[in-house]
Design an enzyme around this catalytic site. Structure first.
Site, PDB file in Angstrom:
ATOM      1  N   LYS A  23       0.837  -1.199   0.000  1.00  0.00           N
ATOM      2  CA  LYS A  23       0.000   0.000   0.000  1.00  0.00           C
ATOM      3  C   LYS A  23       0.870   1.247   0.000  1.00  0.00           C
ATOM      4  O   LYS A  23       1.531   1.544   1.004  1.00  0.00           O
ATOM      5  CB  LYS A  23      -0.910   0.037   1.229  1.00  0.00           C
ATOM      6  CG  LYS A  23      -1.966   1.143   1.155  1.00  0.00           C
ATOM      7  CD  LYS A  23      -2.552   1.483   2.503  1.00  0.00           C
ATOM      8  CE  LYS A  23      -1.739   2.517   3.226  1.00  0.00           C
ATOM      9  NZ  LYS A  23      -1.757   3.859   2.542  1.00  0.00           N
ATOM     10  N   GLU A  59       9.217  15.760  16.680  1.00  0.00           N
ATOM     11  CA  GLU A  59       9.594  15.578  15.278  1.00  0.00           C
ATOM     12  C   GLU A  59       8.762  16.523  14.410  1.00  0.00           C
ATOM     13  O   GLU A  59       7.555  16.322  14.244  1.00  0.00           O
ATOM     14  CB  GLU A  59       9.387  14.131  14.848  1.00  0.00           C
ATOM     15  CG  GLU A  59       9.892  13.848  13.448  1.00  0.00           C
ATOM     16  CD  GLU A  59       9.741  12.399  13.044  1.00  0.00           C
ATOM     17  OE1 GLU A  59      10.591  11.909  12.267  1.00  0.00           O
ATOM     18  OE2 GLU A  59       8.786  11.738  13.486  1.00  0.00           O
ATOM     19  N   CYS A 111      12.878  10.840   8.427  1.00  0.00           N
ATOM     20  CA  CYS A 111      13.004  10.427   9.831  1.00  0.00           C
ATOM     21  C   CYS A 111      14.465  10.355  10.257  1.00  0.00           C
ATOM     22  O   CYS A 111      14.757  10.286  11.457  1.00  0.00           O
ATOM     23  CB  CYS A 111      12.315   9.099  10.069  1.00  0.00           C
ATOM     24  SG  CYS A 111      12.678   7.840   8.853  1.00  0.00           S
ATOM     25  N   GLU A 136       9.589   0.920  11.136  1.00  0.00           N
ATOM     26  CA  GLU A 136      10.580   2.001  11.060  1.00  0.00           C
ATOM     27  C   GLU A 136       9.798   3.273  11.289  1.00  0.00           C
ATOM     28  O   GLU A 136       8.987   3.682  10.461  1.00  0.00           O
ATOM     29  CB  GLU A 136      11.287   1.984   9.708  1.00  0.00           C
ATOM     30  CG  GLU A 136      12.572   2.810   9.708  1.00  0.00           C
ATOM     31  CD  GLU A 136      12.332   4.258   9.331  1.00  0.00           C
ATOM     32  OE1 GLU A 136      12.266   5.099  10.251  1.00  0.00           O
ATOM     33  OE2 GLU A 136      12.195   4.537   8.129  1.00  0.00           O
TER      34      GLU A 136
END
Length: 455
Positions: free
Chosen positions: A154, A355, A263, A229
């Protein structure tokens, strides 16, 4: 089925309409993958390897096409997008060597012979984020296919175009139908079904830590294999014995590459106090050279953010921060945001702890090596980071002390397809890439053969 209008982040123009799979279509795709698995797992290793090499060659022939799609769909610079398409090719080619080298072991035991096999899991569901649609897709499907699994993938709802084309290239290369299926859709529909469907034996997810936790909880119900992850708030530590000019020149690329939507972004910069003023002067000059501009131009360093909503989120962090200086970005259409450097008053400031996932760098000074380690590790994340020093002893001490899965010394490089990639703490679970990733797509089966007659 519903549709999604794909928008070019640099122009805000609609470029495609993509059908989004509903629950029934997702179930059909999983059923086809389960059926294909019964054949694919038994394809001779040399033949599976040959098909994967043909797949890699098909991707290689479409590098420019894939790169142009990624520039239009995700706003990546053409130089980055070309590298990313090449990474897809390289990853497939690397794992094409696996089918003929997926060795078990012979273990000495009394009374017979004991051997192990690496058996494929079955259907693997891969959920890909919007920030690196091409390479992260390959990191999931290539080792899985090499080990004999089938994959339903996906792509992110907003960046599906390159994944769809890669799926077409797989079929053109001879990968059988159902072995690699690309199914665009919403995470709440397709991704959730990967978690709940009993035929999906493993889920690979790259995305936010918050969503990763929900997926992990859902997979626990079926004791389902999982690779995660997740987020990162990575430290870039510059010691006073470093090459200041080199470290300052490299710092913008370490955080502003892909517009900070990474990231692995080194978004927390720690500079030893004795060189702080010198470093900041050099950094301001370097940031001035790292301008956001038209991503189709080879010389462009940084493109737009992916959506207007994400741009607004990044702007909110900056509005609440202490801005030291900024770079430049275009005005007019496009989701633009300039490279921005903040100097938070404390290491508990929100821009230093959360973040942001945009082109925002927060800089703080430190005095001692111990203080640098304390600041670097004072986060729930542990994905990546950099250490700048001319001392090998210090580089070794600090790299062992930083709680992160991927570190670079005098560099910001995080990813190589031949080395493991993954995080500590809430940055993830398991490892992708490298020689060991394939094992996570298999179960070890132990078989004992008696060679002595029973008493």
């Amino acid at each position: 089925m519903s549709t999604y209008t794909v928008v070019n982040p640099a122009t805000e123009e609609s470029i495609a309409e993509v059908e989004l799979a509903d629950l029934a279509a997702t179930d059909r795709a999983i059923a086809r993958a389960a059926e294909a698995y019964e054949t694919w797992r038994h394809v001779a290793p040399a033949d599976r390897a040959r098909l994967l090499r043909r797949f890699a060659a098909a991707v290689d022939s479409a590098i420019d096409e894939l790169a142009a799609l990624e520039v239009a769909n995700a706003g990546h610079t053409i130089s980055n997008a070309t590298w990313e398409a090449g990474n897809v090719r390289d990853v497939i080619e690397y794992y094409a060597a696996v089918p003929e080298r997926l060795f078990g072991r012979q273990i000495p035991v009394a009374g017979g012979v004991d051997i192990t096999f690496h058996e494929p899991l079955g259907v693997v569901g891969v959920i890909v984020p919007w920030n690196f649609p091409m390479p992260i897709a390959a990191w999931g499907f290539a080792p899985a296919l090499a080990a004999g699994n089938t994959v339903v993938l996906k792509p992110a709802e907003i960046t599906p175009l390159t994944a769809i084309r890669i799926g077409e290239l797989a079929r053109e290369a001879g990968i059988p139908e159902g072995v690699l299926t690309i199914i665009p859709g919403k995470g709440s529909v397709v991704g959730e079904r990967f978690v709940t469907h009993p035929a999906v034996r493993k889920v690979v997810f790259t995305g936010s830590t918050e969503v990763g936790k929900r997926i992990m909880a859902g997979c626990a119900d079926q004791v389902k294999n999982l690779t995660l992850e997740l987020g990162g708030k990575n430290a870039n530590i510059v010691f006073d014995d470093a090459d200041v000019a080199a470290a300052a020149a490299a710092a913008p690329g370490g955080v502003f590459d892909n517009s900070g939507q990474d990231c692995c972004s080194r978004s927390r910069l720690l500079v030893q106090r004795g060189i702080y003023d010198e470093f900041m002067a050099a950094l301001e000059e370097a940031v001035g050279d790292f301008a956001a501009a038209d991503p189709t131009l080879p010389e462009t360093a940084m493109g737009p953010l992916v959506t207007a909503a994400h741009r607004d989120s990044v702007a909110g962090y900056v509005a609440a921060g202490d801005v030291a200086f900024t770079g430049t970005a275009p005005t007019g259409p496009g989701f633009w945001f300039p490279p921005t450097v903040l100097t938070p008053p404390t290491t508990s400031s929100v821009d230093f702890t959360e973040e942001i996932f945009g082109p925002v760098l927060s800089v703080v000074p430190f005095d001692t090596e111990a203080e640098a380690l304390r600041i670097a590790n004072d986060t729930e994340y542990g994905l990546s980071g950099s250490i700048w020093t001319s001392s090998l002893d210090r580089a070794m001490r600090v790299s062992r002390g930083v709680e992160a899965g991927n570190l670079s010394v005098n560099s910001h490089a995080s990813v190589r397809y031949s080395t493991p990639f993954g995080g500590f703490k809430q940055s993830g679970l398991g490892r992708e890439l490298g020689p060991d990733a394939v094992a996570s797509f298999t179960e070890v089966k132990n078989v004992f053969f008696a060679t002595q007659p029973a008493d």
